[in-house]
Design an enzyme around this catalytic site. Structure first.
Site, PDB file in Angstrom:
ATOM      1  N   ASP A 195     -15.492  -3.402  -0.754  1.00  0.00           N
ATOM      2  CA  ASP A 195     -15.063  -3.167   0.620  1.00  0.00           C
ATOM      3  C   ASP A 195     -16.301  -2.924   1.471  1.00  0.00           C
ATOM      4  O   ASP A 195     -17.102  -2.032   1.152  1.00  0.00           O
ATOM      5  CB  ASP A 195     -14.137  -1.951   0.685  1.00  0.00           C
ATOM      6  CG  ASP A 195     -12.993  -2.043  -0.325  1.00  0.00           C
ATOM      7  OD1 ASP A 195     -12.441  -3.147  -0.472  1.00  0.00           O
ATOM      8  OD2 ASP A 195     -12.668  -1.022  -0.962  1.00  0.00           O
TER       9      ASP A 195
ATOM     10  N   ASP B 120       0.856  -1.181   0.000  1.00  0.00           N
ATOM     11  CA  ASP B 120       0.000   0.000   0.000  1.00  0.00           C
ATOM     12  C   ASP B 120       0.893   1.230   0.000  1.00  0.00           C
ATOM     13  O   ASP B 120       1.808   1.339   0.842  1.00  0.00           O
ATOM     14  CB  ASP B 120      -0.901   0.026   1.236  1.00  0.00           C
ATOM     15  CG  ASP B 120      -1.971  -1.069   1.199  1.00  0.00           C
ATOM     16  OD1 ASP B 120      -2.059  -1.777   0.180  1.00  0.00           O
ATOM     17  OD2 ASP B 120      -2.704  -1.198   2.194  1.00  0.00           O
TER      18      ASP B 120
END
Length: 239
Positions: free
Chosen positions: A129, A8
């Site tokens: 998500d 990330d």
């Protein structure tokens, strides 16, 4: 089942968040290049990369860095974060990225997903998500009234072949993946399901393999030393 170690990116650094909260950002590697090389050395064939700044700002922010890290790694790479239009999709795919992940766009601009799938087929992945089963968008900041399975079915109907599912409450916690939600999802759609969030130890990898998911994303567990990536990769090849 494939394992996708994760990188990330925020402000050019390789970081992790706790439950998607940007205020919890923690640098976890000297550089994304070094992290990617370690993944390759351990035997990984795929890598999952996210532009966290891009996800929050709804545009490509760290795209040049991500494309360069992916190229230098020699791994197959999927990328998400800030991909909101066809130009962004084309940017990554033209630079050797294997799959791009559309997240917020699946909620806010479903026609874009339809067009992207029409143009690029299985190179288009949808990221779903969810918090308490309800889908979130814009770097997990915006809530919606769409259940994660309902969105998955909609995406399957328009030709999406692969879905990355993240239970936000598990992400970055090392508390184990949400096996119940994943099991429900696997049985409701025929898409390839990649599990994201909560993987901590080898037992979690075994549990996911038994659910017959297509892949598992592992981030914090690798950086913290809880999960030996090389051992996990060897084990999945035997399952």
């Amino acid at each position: 089942m494939i394992i996708l170690p994760a990188i990330d990116i925020k402000d050019g650094n390789c970081v992790r968040l706790f439950k998607g909260d940007y205020s919890t950002v923690q640098k976890v590697a000297e550089s994304p290049y070094i992290a990617a090389q370690r993944f390759a050395d351990a035997g990984a064939t795929w890598m999952h990369m996210v532009d966290l700044d891009g996800a929050k700002d709804a545009k490509l922010v760290n795209a040049d860095l991500i494309a360069d890290v992916a190229k230098s790694s020699g791994l197959s790479v999927e990328v998400g974060g800030g991909i909101r239009d066809m130009k962004a999709v084309e940017y990554y795919l033209s630079r050797g990225i294997n799959r791009v992940i559309l997240g917020s766009a699946a909620v806010k601009d479903p026609q874009f997903v339809v067009d992207a799938v029409k143009n690029y087929g299985d190179k288009i992945v949808v990221g779903i998500d969810a918090k308490d089963g309800m889908v979130r968008a814009e770097g997990w900041i915006d809530s919606s009234d769409i259940n994660y399975i309902e969105l998955a079915k909609r995406m399957e109907d328009v030709g999406v072949k692969t879905i990355v599912f993240t239970d936000i409450d598990q992400d970055g916690t090392l508390a184990g993946p949400n096996l119940k939600q994943l099991d429900d999802l696997v049985h409701q759609v025929d898409c390839n399901i990649i599990a994201s969030g909560g993987v901590a130890v080898l037992k979690d990898i075994i549990n996911l393999a038994e659910l017959d998911v297509y892949g598992a994303i592992c981030g914090k567990a690798i950086y913290s030393g809880n999960l030996d990536l090389k051992l996990a990769l060897e084990m999945t090849r035997k399952i």
